[in-house]
Design a protein around this motif. Structure first.
Motif, PDB file in Angstrom:
ATOM      1  N   ALA A   1     -18.619   5.136  -6.847  1.00 38.32           N
ATOM      2  CA  ALA A   1     -18.551   3.922  -7.660  1.00 38.32           C
ATOM      3  C   ALA A   1     -18.200   2.713  -6.803  1.00 38.32           C
ATOM      4  CB  ALA A   1     -17.523   4.090  -8.776  1.00 38.32           C
ATOM      5  N   LEU A   2     -17.268   2.885  -5.870  1.00 40.75           N
ATOM      6  CA  LEU A   2     -16.881   1.776  -4.999  1.00 40.75           C
ATOM      7  C   LEU A   2     -18.047   1.326  -4.138  1.00 40.75           C
ATOM      8  CD1 LEU A   2     -14.953  -0.155  -3.595  1.00 40.75           C
ATOM      9  CD2 LEU A   2     -14.174   1.759  -2.167  1.00 40.75           C
ATOM     10  N   LEU A   3     -18.711   2.261  -3.494  1.00 46.30           N
ATOM     11  CA  LEU A   3     -19.798   1.883  -2.594  1.00 46.30           C
ATOM     12  C   LEU A   3     -20.980   1.298  -3.362  1.00 46.30           C
ATOM     13  CD1 LEU A   3     -19.414   4.914  -0.215  1.00 46.30           C
ATOM     14  CD2 LEU A   3     -19.149   2.523   0.431  1.00 46.30           C
ATOM     15  N   ALA A   4     -21.224   1.801  -4.565  1.00 48.46           N
ATOM     16  CA  ALA A   4     -22.291   1.218  -5.387  1.00 48.46           C
ATOM     17  C   ALA A   4     -21.941  -0.215  -5.780  1.00 48.46           C
ATOM     18  CB  ALA A   4     -22.521   2.068  -6.628  1.00 48.46           C
TER      19      ALA A   4
ATOM     20  N   ALA B   1      -1.567  -4.960  -4.584  1.00 49.73           N
ATOM     21  CA  ALA B   1      -2.305  -3.766  -4.184  1.00 49.73           C
ATOM     22  C   ALA B   1      -2.053  -2.631  -5.170  1.00 49.73           C
ATOM     23  CB  ALA B   1      -1.896  -3.354  -2.769  1.00 49.73           C
ATOM     24  N   ASP B   2      -0.809  -2.499  -5.614  1.00 48.37           N
ATOM     25  CA  ASP B   2      -0.472  -1.419  -6.545  1.00 48.37           C
ATOM     26  C   ASP B   2      -1.274  -1.568  -7.842  1.00 48.37           C
ATOM     27  OD1 ASP B   2       1.517   0.846  -7.125  1.00 48.37           O
ATOM     28  OD2 ASP B   2       1.747  -0.469  -8.870  1.00 48.37           O
ATOM     29  N   GLU B   3      -1.365  -2.800  -8.369  1.00 47.53           N
ATOM     30  CA  GLU B   3      -2.103  -3.023  -9.613  1.00 47.53           C
ATOM     31  C   GLU B   3      -3.580  -2.709  -9.443  1.00 47.53           C
ATOM     32  OE1 GLU B   3      -3.076  -6.667 -12.781  1.00 47.53           O
ATOM     33  OE2 GLU B   3      -1.525  -6.909 -11.246  1.00 47.53           O
ATOM     34  N   LEU B   4      -4.154  -3.137  -8.325  1.00 53.21           N
ATOM     35  CA  LEU B   4      -5.587  -2.913  -8.103  1.00 53.21           C
ATOM     36  C   LEU B   4      -5.898  -1.435  -7.908  1.00 53.21           C
ATOM     37  CD1 LEU B   4      -6.381  -5.942  -5.762  1.00 53.21           C
ATOM     38  CD2 LEU B   4      -7.166  -5.611  -8.117  1.00 53.21           C
ATOM     39  N   LEU B   5      -5.038  -0.730  -7.196  1.00 53.04           N
ATOM     40  CA  LEU B   5      -5.281   0.689  -6.972  1.00 53.04           C
ATOM     41  C   LEU B   5      -5.036   1.501  -8.247  1.00 53.04           C
ATOM     42  CD1 LEU B   5      -3.702   0.890  -3.427  1.00 53.04           C
ATOM     43  CD2 LEU B   5      -6.095   1.401  -3.984  1.00 53.04           C
ATOM     44  N   MET B   6      -4.046   1.097  -9.038  1.00 51.25           N
ATOM     45  CA  MET B   6      -3.806   1.789 -10.305  1.00 51.25           C
ATOM     46  C   MET B   6      -4.982   1.609 -11.257  1.00 51.25           C
ATOM     47  SD  MET B   6      -1.080   3.548 -10.213  1.00 51.25           S
ATOM     48  CE  MET B   6      -0.982   3.920 -11.973  1.00 51.25           C
TER      49      MET B   6
ATOM     50  N   LEU C   1       0.832  -1.197   0.000  1.00 49.80           N
ATOM     51  CA  LEU C   1       0.000   0.000   0.000  1.00 49.80           C
ATOM     52  C   LEU C   1       0.871   1.253   0.000  1.00 49.80           C
ATOM     53  CD1 LEU C   1      -3.037   0.555   0.004  1.00 49.80           C
ATOM     54  CD2 LEU C   1      -2.959   0.655   2.504  1.00 49.80           C
ATOM     55  N   ALA C   2       1.936   1.234   0.813  1.00 51.44           N
ATOM     56  CA  ALA C   2       2.824   2.397   0.899  1.00 51.44           C
ATOM     57  C   ALA C   2       3.468   2.696  -0.452  1.00 51.44           C
ATOM     58  CB  ALA C   2       3.893   2.156   1.959  1.00 51.44           C
ATOM     59  N   SER C   3       3.811   1.628  -1.202  1.00 50.22           N
ATOM     60  CA  SER C   3       4.456   1.822  -2.500  1.00 50.22           C
ATOM     61  C   SER C   3       3.555   2.593  -3.457  1.00 50.22           C
ATOM     62  CB  SER C   3       4.804   0.454  -3.101  1.00 50.22           C
ATOM     63  OG  SER C   3       5.278   0.582  -4.419  1.00 50.22           O
TER      64      SER C   3
ATOM     65  N   LEU D   1      -9.406  -2.871  -1.456  1.00 52.81           N
ATOM     66  CA  LEU D   1      -8.558  -4.023  -1.774  1.00 52.81           C
ATOM     67  C   LEU D   1      -9.210  -5.332  -1.336  1.00 52.81           C
ATOM     68  CD1 LEU D   1      -5.030  -2.610  -0.860  1.00 52.81           C
ATOM     69  CD2 LEU D   1      -5.942  -3.050  -3.146  1.00 52.81           C
ATOM     70  N   LYS D   2      -9.813  -5.338  -0.173  1.00 50.90           N
ATOM     71  CA  LYS D   2     -10.514  -6.541   0.294  1.00 50.90           C
ATOM     72  C   LYS D   2     -11.657  -6.894  -0.652  1.00 50.90           C
ATOM     73  CE  LYS D   2     -13.278  -8.304   4.149  1.00 50.90           C
ATOM     74  NZ  LYS D   2     -13.913  -7.964   5.456  1.00 50.90           N
ATOM     75  N   PHE D   3     -12.427  -5.884  -1.028  1.00 47.22           N
ATOM     76  CA  PHE D   3     -13.551  -6.093  -1.941  1.00 47.22           C
ATOM     77  C   PHE D   3     -13.066  -6.533  -3.323  1.00 47.22           C
ATOM     78  CE2 PHE D   3     -15.776  -3.858  -5.428  1.00 47.22           C
ATOM     79  CZ  PHE D   3     -16.949  -4.608  -5.455  1.00 47.22           C
ATOM     80  N   ALA D   4     -12.043  -5.841  -3.844  1.00 44.78           N
ATOM     81  CA  ALA D   4     -11.555  -6.130  -5.195  1.00 44.78           C
ATOM     82  C   ALA D   4     -11.017  -7.545  -5.287  1.00 44.78           C
ATOM     83  CB  ALA D   4     -10.467  -5.130  -5.582  1.00 44.78           C
ATOM     84  N   ARG D   5     -10.286  -7.982  -4.274  1.00 50.35           N
ATOM     85  CA  ARG D   5      -9.730  -9.337  -4.310  1.00 50.35           C
ATOM     86  C   ARG D   5     -10.824 -10.390  -4.211  1.00 50.35           C
ATOM     87  NH1 ARG D   5      -4.749  -7.165  -0.664  1.00 50.35           N
ATOM     88  NH2 ARG D   5      -3.299  -6.752  -2.380  1.00 50.35           N
ATOM     89  N   ALA D   6     -11.848 -10.106  -3.419  1.00 42.46           N
ATOM     90  CA  ALA D   6     -12.962 -11.053  -3.324  1.00 42.46           C
ATOM     91  C   ALA D   6     -13.663 -11.196  -4.669  1.00 42.46           C
ATOM     92  CB  ALA D   6     -13.949 -10.594  -2.258  1.00 42.46           C
ATOM     93  N   LEU D   7     -13.917 -10.075  -5.328  1.00 42.73           N
ATOM     94  CA  LEU D   7     -14.635 -10.095  -6.601  1.00 42.73           C
ATOM     95  C   LEU D   7     -13.768 -10.655  -7.729  1.00 42.73           C
ATOM     96  CD1 LEU D   7     -17.336  -9.293  -7.874  1.00 42.73           C
ATOM     97  CD2 LEU D   7     -16.401  -7.018  -8.290  1.00 42.73           C
ATOM     98  N   GLN D   8     -12.486 -10.436  -7.647  1.00 43.13           N
ATOM     99  CA  GLN D   8     -11.584 -10.806  -8.728  1.00 43.13           C
ATOM    100  C   GLN D   8     -11.055 -12.232  -8.596  1.00 43.13           C
ATOM    101  OE1 GLN D   8      -7.611  -8.723  -9.196  1.00 43.13           O
ATOM    102  NE2 GLN D   8      -8.715  -7.868 -10.946  1.00 43.13           N
ATOM    103  N   THR D   9     -10.697 -12.632  -7.375  1.00 35.21           N
ATOM    104  CA  THR D   9     -10.051 -13.934  -7.189  1.00 35.21           C
ATOM    105  C   THR D   9     -10.650 -14.759  -6.063  1.00 35.21           C
ATOM    106  OG1 THR D   9      -8.325 -12.705  -5.992  1.00 35.21           O
ATOM    107  CG2 THR D   9      -7.823 -13.376  -8.236  1.00 35.21           C
TER     108      THR D   9
END
Length: 539
Positions: free
Chosen positions: A78-81, A155-160, A52-54, A126-134
């Motif tokens: 968009a995230l909350l929706a 995390a860097d890829e998901l946030l980017m 996350l820091a990176s 990140l928690k949500f994205a990983r659940a939905l993605q993998t």
């Protein structure tokens, strides 16, 4: 009084973030000192989490979510929706996380509080994205023989993804983009609507039903076929040719003998309720998330679906070859594992080097009684020299037996006359077999874990075609030579050993198979513990 569906109520609550964004614009000066304080808080809040820091270091600790600008507001909304729609993907409700984020964002009045809220939103995303993605489960912790390496993104890829794309588009890109996932989701909605209307109705009574029959049982069968969309609505009460055709289609979709007769396995499959089928679909969606590889399954790849007992080759997502398969027998140490690897070569006229587990568990007890048993197998020492059987083997146990066993090439070799190698730690591969009679069975679980193929020569021709003008001639010349011979594949082919009790065909037909190893039942129990429910009528 009209009740607002929970999802729409939640979506409506999300819109209140617009007020939050406007308040920040009005109340927050843009002084450099204040911006630095926010950035300093973000830097402190990400300490200890290098991934996350990176991401934040690379953007000078500028906020992604908690800014006062319109772009930040759009990302939050968009995230909350997207979080409000997790049950559409067969995931747990994210309402608790949404409530917590809304509370933290509303309370963020100072720059320090906004910095902490920024990092909290990123962690929740990140928690949500990983659940939905993998997926939400670690497969190997649920079932030991699922050895799949889940393709988690950094995390860097998901946030980017959010930083570089329109927010709603970024959220849509998280879930698998495969046609299979889309078709499974469509089946999920179809089953939920049917269950909300009472399911498929009464079960078909015990018995045997075939063309020419009539009576209450046939009427129950007719009604169930109509509810399952295999038969158009009709008032006819007899088992006629139309019903016979509908039964055959049902049998084909469930991997049964296609004869139009309802009884035994067909009756049992017919009486599985819609809830159970929905569970299979939700498990299949989780499994599809585990295989959400960044580059897909491969331009050319092989899939072996274990509960279906089939192996297939796909080129550009189009089926180009298929053959029946035998998989590992049920029970400890024999069930075929699930994993992906790359096929590198094939071995023509292979030797069979007997796995240690088979040597000590199956052959050693026979050798202790009669040293000349299993005479078709060579026994060799650590230098590869043949052992004189006359000395006997009664002095050895499973731990102390010092020898190896090998079956030379030949028509009766346990591997047949070709094996397809994708080197892996599990010593699993695809191969020919002299036991061709096994392919006549519907349930083909007999091996020690490897995958036996009904048409191995044809598979060899398909695999060699891209690198030879005469793939059949090349293979047959090696085969006739009689010696063990290796043929390398110039382009490696991904192999995916999969386990799907619910899957779809390109034409949209949903297929169901028996959970032969009980793995999907274990996954469903784990999904329930994680908060997944059938959510009937709410998606």
């Amino acid at each position: 009084m009209t009740m607002t569906p929970p999802r729409f109520a939640l979506l409506r609550r999300v819109t209140c973030l617009a007020c939050f964004g406007l308040a920040l614009v009005a109340a927050t000066p843009r002084a450099d000192a204040q911006i630095s304080l926010l950035q300093q808080t973000v830097a402190e809040a990400t300490m200890g989490d290098e991934s996350l820091a990176s991401f934040y270091r690379d953007r000078g600790f500028e906020p992604l979510w908690a800014g006062a600008d319109a772009a930040s507001l759009e990302r939050r909304s968009a995230l909350l929706a997207a979080m409000a729609q997790t049950t559409a993907h067969g995931l747990p409700s994210w309402q608790g996380e949404i409530d917590a984020l809304l509370a933290e964002l509303r309370a963020a009045q100072t720059l320090t509080e906004r910095g902490r809220a920024e990092v909290a939103v990123s962690r929740a995303y990140l928690k949500f994205a990983r659940a939905l993605q993998t997926g939400i489960l670690e497969p190997g912790r649920v079932v030991r023989d699922i050895r799949r390496e889940v393709p988690y993104r950094s995390a860097d890829e998901l946030l980017m993804l959010v930083a570089d794309n329109p927010p709603r588009s970024a959220m849509r890109k998280l879930s698998p983009a495969t046609r299979e996932y889309a078709r499974l989701m469509r089946e999920k909605f179809t089953l939920e609507r049917r269950i909300a209307r009472g399911g498929w109705g009464p079960q078909v009574p015990s018995g045997k039903y075939e063309r020419g029959m009539s009576g209450p049982g046939v009427i129950a069968l007719r009604n169930r076929l109509i509810a399952m969309d295999y038969l158009a609505p009709t008032a006819r009460a007899g088992f006629d040719s139309t019903m016979h055709d509908a039964v055959e289609l049902f049998q084909a979709d469930h991997g049964l003998i296609v004869d139009g007769i309802v009884g035994g396995d067909t009756l049992r499959a017919m009486n599985v309720d819609a809830d159970e089928r929905l569970r299979s679909v939700l498990v299949a969606m989780e499994r599809e998330r585990w295989m959400n590889l960044p580059g897909g399954l491969g331009k050319r790849h092989i899939r072996v679906n274990l509960p279906e007992f089939m192996a297939r080759v796909y080129d550009d997502d189009k089926l180009t070859f298929e053959t029946r398969a035998v998989i590992g027998a049920r029970g400890d140490d024999r069930e075929s594992p699930e994993f992906s690897d790359e096929m590198e070569h094939m071995v023509v006229n292979p030797s069979w080097y007997v796995p240690r587990s088979i040597v000590v568990n199956e052959y050693l007890p026979l050798l202790r009684q009669n040293p000349y048993s299993v005479g078709h197998i060579e026994i060799t020492d650590s230098r590869g020299r043949r052992v004189n059987r006359a000395a006997g083997f009664s002095q050895y146990g499973p731990q102390s037996f010092p020898f190896s066993m090998r079956q030379p090439p030949g028509p009766k070799n346990a591997l047949g006359q070709v094996k397809f190698m994708f080197p892996n730690r599990y010593n699993i591969y695809l191969h020919d077999t002299p036991s061709q009679h096994l392919f006549a069975d519907d349930v083909r679980a007999y091996s020690h874990g490897c995958i036996r193929l009904d048409d191995p020569y044809d598979l060899a021709y398909v695999l060699l075609a891209p690198q030879s003008d005469d793939p059949k001639g090349l293979f047959q010349s090696r085969l006739r030579g009689g010696r063990e011979s290796r043929i390398d594949l110039e382009t490696h082919v991904p192999v995916h050993l999969m386990y799907r009790t619910a899957y779809t065909t390109p034409k949209g037909h949903v297929q169901y198979r028996h959970d032969i190893y009980g793995r999907d039942a274990a996954i469903w129990r784990a999904l329930e513990r994680a908060g997944v429910s059938l959510e009937v009528g709410r998606s």
